[in-house]
Write a protein that holds these residues in place. Structure first.
Motif, mmCIF file in Angstrom:
data_model
loop_
_atom_site.group_PDB
_atom_site.id
_atom_site.type_symbol
_atom_site.label_atom_id
_atom_site.label_comp_id
_atom_site.label_asym_id
_atom_site.label_seq_id
_atom_site.Cartn_x
_atom_site.Cartn_y
_atom_site.Cartn_z
ATOM 1 N N PRO A 173 -23.061 76.026 107.523
ATOM 2 C CA PRO A 173 -22.409 74.750 107.211
ATOM 3 C C PRO A 173 -23.056 73.603 107.985
ATOM 4 O O PRO A 173 -23.926 73.810 108.835
ATOM 5 C CB PRO A 173 -20.969 74.984 107.664
ATOM 6 N N LEU A 174 -22.621 72.391 107.688
ATOM 7 C CA LEU A 174 -23.120 71.222 108.405
ATOM 8 C C LEU A 174 -22.547 71.180 109.819
ATOM 9 O O LEU A 174 -21.392 71.532 110.046
ATOM 10 C CB LEU A 174 -22.746 69.939 107.662
ATOM 11 N N GLY A 175 -23.359 70.738 110.752
ATOM 12 C CA GLY A 175 -22.931 70.591 112.134
ATOM 13 C C GLY A 175 -24.060 70.016 112.960
ATOM 14 O O GLY A 175 -25.223 70.009 112.532
ATOM 15 N N CYS A 176 -23.743 69.521 114.148
ATOM 16 C CA CYS A 176 -24.793 68.946 114.995
ATOM 17 C C CYS A 176 -24.570 69.263 116.471
ATOM 18 O O CYS A 176 -25.071 68.552 117.339
ATOM 19 C CB CYS A 176 -24.902 67.435 114.780
ATOM 20 N N SER A 177 -23.818 70.309 116.766
ATOM 21 C CA SER A 177 -23.590 70.700 118.155
ATOM 22 C C SER A 177 -24.609 71.754 118.577
ATOM 23 O O SER A 177 -25.293 72.361 117.745
ATOM 24 C CB SER A 177 -22.174 71.255 118.320
ATOM 25 N N ASN A 178 -24.696 71.985 119.878
ATOM 26 C CA ASN A 178 -25.598 73.019 120.386
ATOM 27 C C ASN A 178 -25.155 74.405 119.920
ATOM 28 O O ASN A 178 -25.991 75.274 119.651
ATOM 29 C CB ASN A 178 -25.648 72.965 121.913
ATOM 30 N N GLU A 179 -23.837 74.611 119.836
ATOM 31 C CA GLU A 179 -23.336 75.897 119.348
ATOM 32 C C GLU A 179 -23.722 76.106 117.886
ATOM 33 O O GLU A 179 -24.052 77.220 117.472
ATOM 34 C CB GLU A 179 -21.815 75.966 119.502
ATOM 35 N N HIS A 180 -23.687 75.023 117.110
ATOM 36 C CA HIS A 180 -24.094 75.114 115.709
ATOM 37 C C HIS A 180 -25.573 75.465 115.601
ATOM 38 O O HIS A 180 -25.968 76.284 114.760
ATOM 39 C CB HIS A 180 -23.808 73.787 115.010
ATOM 40 N N MET A 181 -26.399 74.877 116.463
ATOM 41 C CA MET A 181 -27.829 75.171 116.451
ATOM 42 C C MET A 181 -28.086 76.630 116.820
ATOM 43 O O MET A 181 -28.964 77.286 116.245
ATOM 44 C CB MET A 181 -28.556 74.231 117.422
ATOM 45 N N THR A 182 -27.303 77.153 117.751
ATOM 46 C CA THR A 182 -27.436 78.568 118.107
ATOM 47 C C THR A 182 -27.112 79.458 116.911
ATOM 48 O O THR A 182 -27.777 80.474 116.676
ATOM 49 C CB THR A 182 -26.511 78.911 119.285
ATOM 50 N N GLY A 183 -26.103 79.064 116.130
ATOM 51 C CA GLY A 183 -25.772 79.815 114.922
ATOM 52 C C GLY A 183 -26.899 79.792 113.898
ATOM 53 O O GLY A 183 -27.173 80.798 113.239
ATOM 54 N N ILE A 184 -27.569 78.643 113.766
ATOM 55 C CA ILE A 184 -28.709 78.551 112.850
ATOM 56 C C ILE A 184 -29.836 79.469 113.313
ATOM 57 O O ILE A 184 -30.437 80.202 112.518
ATOM 58 C CB ILE A 184 -29.195 77.093 112.751
ATOM 59 N N LEU A 185 -30.125 79.446 114.611
ATOM 60 C CA LEU A 185 -31.189 80.301 115.142
ATOM 61 C C LEU A 185 -30.852 81.782 114.962
ATOM 62 O O LEU A 185 -31.734 82.597 114.660
ATOM 63 C CB LEU A 185 -31.412 79.985 116.620
ATOM 64 N N GLU A 186 -29.585 82.129 115.138
ATOM 65 C CA GLU A 186 -29.178 83.525 114.958
ATOM 66 C C GLU A 186 -29.389 83.963 113.512
ATOM 67 O O GLU A 186 -29.890 85.067 113.248
ATOM 68 C CB GLU A 186 -27.708 83.685 115.358
ATOM 69 N N ASP A 187 -29.020 83.104 112.571
ATOM 70 C CA ASP A 187 -29.228 83.445 111.160
ATOM 71 C C ASP A 187 -30.712 83.504 110.815
ATOM 72 O O ASP A 187 -31.140 84.352 110.019
ATOM 73 C CB ASP A 187 -28.526 82.428 110.264
ATOM 74 N N LEU A 188 -31.513 82.612 111.392
ATOM 75 C CA LEU A 188 -32.954 82.647 111.129
ATOM 76 C C LEU A 188 -33.583 83.910 111.709
ATOM 77 O O LEU A 188 -34.561 84.431 111.164
ATOM 78 C CB LEU A 188 -33.627 81.402 111.705
ATOM 79 N N ALA A 189 -33.039 84.404 112.823
ATOM 80 C CA ALA A 189 -33.528 85.673 113.367
ATOM 81 C C ALA A 189 -33.195 86.826 112.427
ATOM 82 O O ALA A 189 -33.983 87.768 112.263
ATOM 83 C CB ALA A 189 -32.919 85.917 114.745
ATOM 84 N N ARG A 190 -32.033 86.769 111.785
ATOM 85 C CA ARG A 190 -31.596 87.825 110.871
ATOM 86 C C ARG A 190 -32.220 87.700 109.479
ATOM 87 O O ARG A 190 -32.132 88.636 108.677
ATOM 88 C CB ARG A 190 -30.069 87.782 110.721
ATOM 89 N N LEU A 191 -32.828 86.559 109.181
ATOM 90 C CA LEU A 191 -33.323 86.307 107.829
ATOM 91 C C LEU A 191 -34.458 87.259 107.465
ATOM 92 O O LEU A 191 -35.420 87.426 108.211
ATOM 93 C CB LEU A 191 -33.798 84.857 107.720
ATOM 94 N N THR A 192 -34.342 87.875 106.294
ATOM 95 C CA THR A 192 -35.384 88.763 105.787
ATOM 96 C C THR A 192 -36.068 88.095 104.597
ATOM 97 O O THR A 192 -35.645 87.043 104.118
ATOM 98 C CB THR A 192 -34.790 90.113 105.353
ATOM 99 N N PHE A 193 -37.121 88.736 104.112
ATOM 100 C CA PHE A 193 -37.838 88.216 102.952
ATOM 101 C C PHE A 193 -37.404 88.915 101.666
ATOM 102 O O PHE A 193 -38.100 88.856 100.654
ATOM 103 C CB PHE A 193 -39.344 88.352 103.167
ATOM 104 N N GLU A 194 -36.260 89.554 101.724
ATOM 105 C CA GLU A 194 -35.659 90.133 100.524
ATOM 106 C C GLU A 194 -34.719 89.102 99.900
ATOM 107 O O GLU A 194 -34.081 88.325 100.610
ATOM 108 C CB GLU A 194 -34.887 91.404 100.873
ATOM 109 N N TYR A 195 -34.633 89.111 98.584
ATOM 110 C CA TYR A 195 -33.789 88.133 97.901
ATOM 111 C C TYR A 195 -33.280 88.727 96.596
ATOM 112 O O TYR A 195 -33.855 89.677 96.047
ATOM 113 C CB TYR A 195 -34.567 86.835 97.634
ATOM 114 N N GLU A 196 -32.186 88.154 96.120
ATOM 115 C CA GLU A 196 -31.619 88.580 94.841
ATOM 116 C C GLU A 196 -32.012 87.642 93.712
ATOM 117 O O GLU A 196 -32.235 88.075 92.590
ATOM 118 C CB GLU A 196 -30.087 88.655 94.950
#
Length: 375
Positions: free
Chosen positions: A277-300
């Protein structure tokens, strides 16, 4: 005769003792393994701490610990590491009664990803008869390696260079309610911006010149689809690094940012794609980085289908940046169909593509170079 009985008694004692040590070798033995922190960036180092506890009076003659680790988390000291198609850490211990052993290892985070260490194997036994006892301890350790940040200004270059325009180093969009004058028409301008009264006065095509205002929000849409039989994973990894860097830049400037991708996330029971979701806090940025770490190159879904499905959820006055390695008819049509009066659209191509044959009106186009290279 007494000597013979002495030898027999000695053999019985040694055999019984050997069986005793073998039977109790893994009894009341605890193994704890953990990372000193939950995540790190590419190129950083992290400590792996392991503890062995022998909570009984009997010593352990020998104990082998065997742990399978991802190849992307490389041991700095490889003395106890066996590397083939996988990476195995194995070490031999000998412990006294009620003794605790603590070992610290330095691991280098080589590659972005979300890594799980499921279990550890402990093997012990006696010395004479070759008996072995075996125990597998569930660990369920998780560790995330975030994409490293790159210099955005070194890799993001405008593909359309217009005379008199200046590259502004902040996220801005034109405000349609802030009119500051008129200027000459340029081939990249939309026809609906032409002011015919000013054109008649100047005897050449004139368009309305708007003032700029800060974008209310920024949406980064990342395409992990690669249209080739040979996938260049370096390009896809670079797009993830760029995505993280742009998101961090937006957060640093107080701009709400969201990241969406058609790529699936690793580590969840359900099949889900990335959508923060939209956000601009440091905690939100940590969530983005966590999802980018989990991101794979598989897609539907192909990215064009994904884009069409998500575009209606984009808020008014948002600034969309699409990062993709290709463009085709379907993707170009999806970009053209976006209501540009409601959303500002930018496209960043991760490779050289022939985008000019598509009529991407009212779309700012960028080319992405290798890190540090200017095209």
């Amino acid at each position: 005769m007494e000597f013979v009985w002495l030898i027999i008694a000695l053999i019985i004692v040694v055999y019984a003792g050997d069986r005793l040590f073998s039977y109790f070798a893994l009894k009341r033995v605890a193994y704890v393994c953990r990372f000193e922190r939950d995540a790190a960036f590419e190129g950083e180092s992290v400590r792996l701490i392991e503890q062995l506890i022998n909570d009984k009076p009997l010593p352990i003659l020998w104990l082998k610990v065997r742990l399978q680790m991802p190849l992307a988390l490389k041991f700095e000291n490889t003395a106890f590491v066996d590397i083939s198609d996988k990476q195995y850490y194995q070490r031999l211990f000998s412990m006294l009664g009620y003794q605790q052993v603590t070992c610290r290892h330095v691991l280098n985070c080589v590659k972005r990803g979300y890594y799980v260490i499921d279990d550890v194997d402990m093997i012990s036994g006696d010395i004479l008869s070759g008996r072995r006892c075996y125990e597998r301890i569930p660990m369920n350790m998780h560790f995330s390696v975030y994409p490293r940040f790159i210099d955005v200004e070194d890799v993001l270059i405008p593909a359309r260079l217009i005379n008199g325009d200046m590259i502004v180093k902040r996220w801005i969009i034109e405000d349609p309610f802030q009119i500051i004058g008129f200027r000459d028409y340029m081939p990249t301008d939309s026809l609906n911006k032409i002011n015919w009264l000013a054109t008649a006065r100047q005897q050449r095509l004139q368009v309305i010149k708007h003032d700029f205002t800060a974008s209310s929000s920024m949406i980064i849409m990342l395409n992990v689809t690669y249209k080739s039989s040979w996938v260049n994973y370096n390009v896809l990894e670079q797009s993830i690094r760029l995505c993280a860097s742009l998101a961090q830049k937006a957060v640093d400037n107080g701009i709400p940012v969201a990241v969406m991708s058609n790529g699936l996330l690793k580590g969840y029971d359900d099949t889900i794609h990335m959508e923060t979701p939209l956000g601009c806090s440091n905690e939100h940025m940590t969530g983005i980085l966590e999802d980018l770490a989990r991101l794979t190159f598989e897609y539907e879904d192909d990215f064009s289908v994904f884009l069409n499905g998500e575009i209606e959820q984009i808020p008014y006055n948002a600034d969309i940046l699409i990062l993709t390695s290709y463009i085709d008819d379907d993707l170009a049509a999806a970009i053209v169909d976006i209501d540009k009066s409601r959303i500002s659209v930018r496209v960043g191509f991760m490779e050289d593509v022939d985008w000019e044959r598509y009529e991407l009106n009212d779309v700012d186009v960028y080319t992405i170079t290798e890190e540090g290279a200017i095209k």
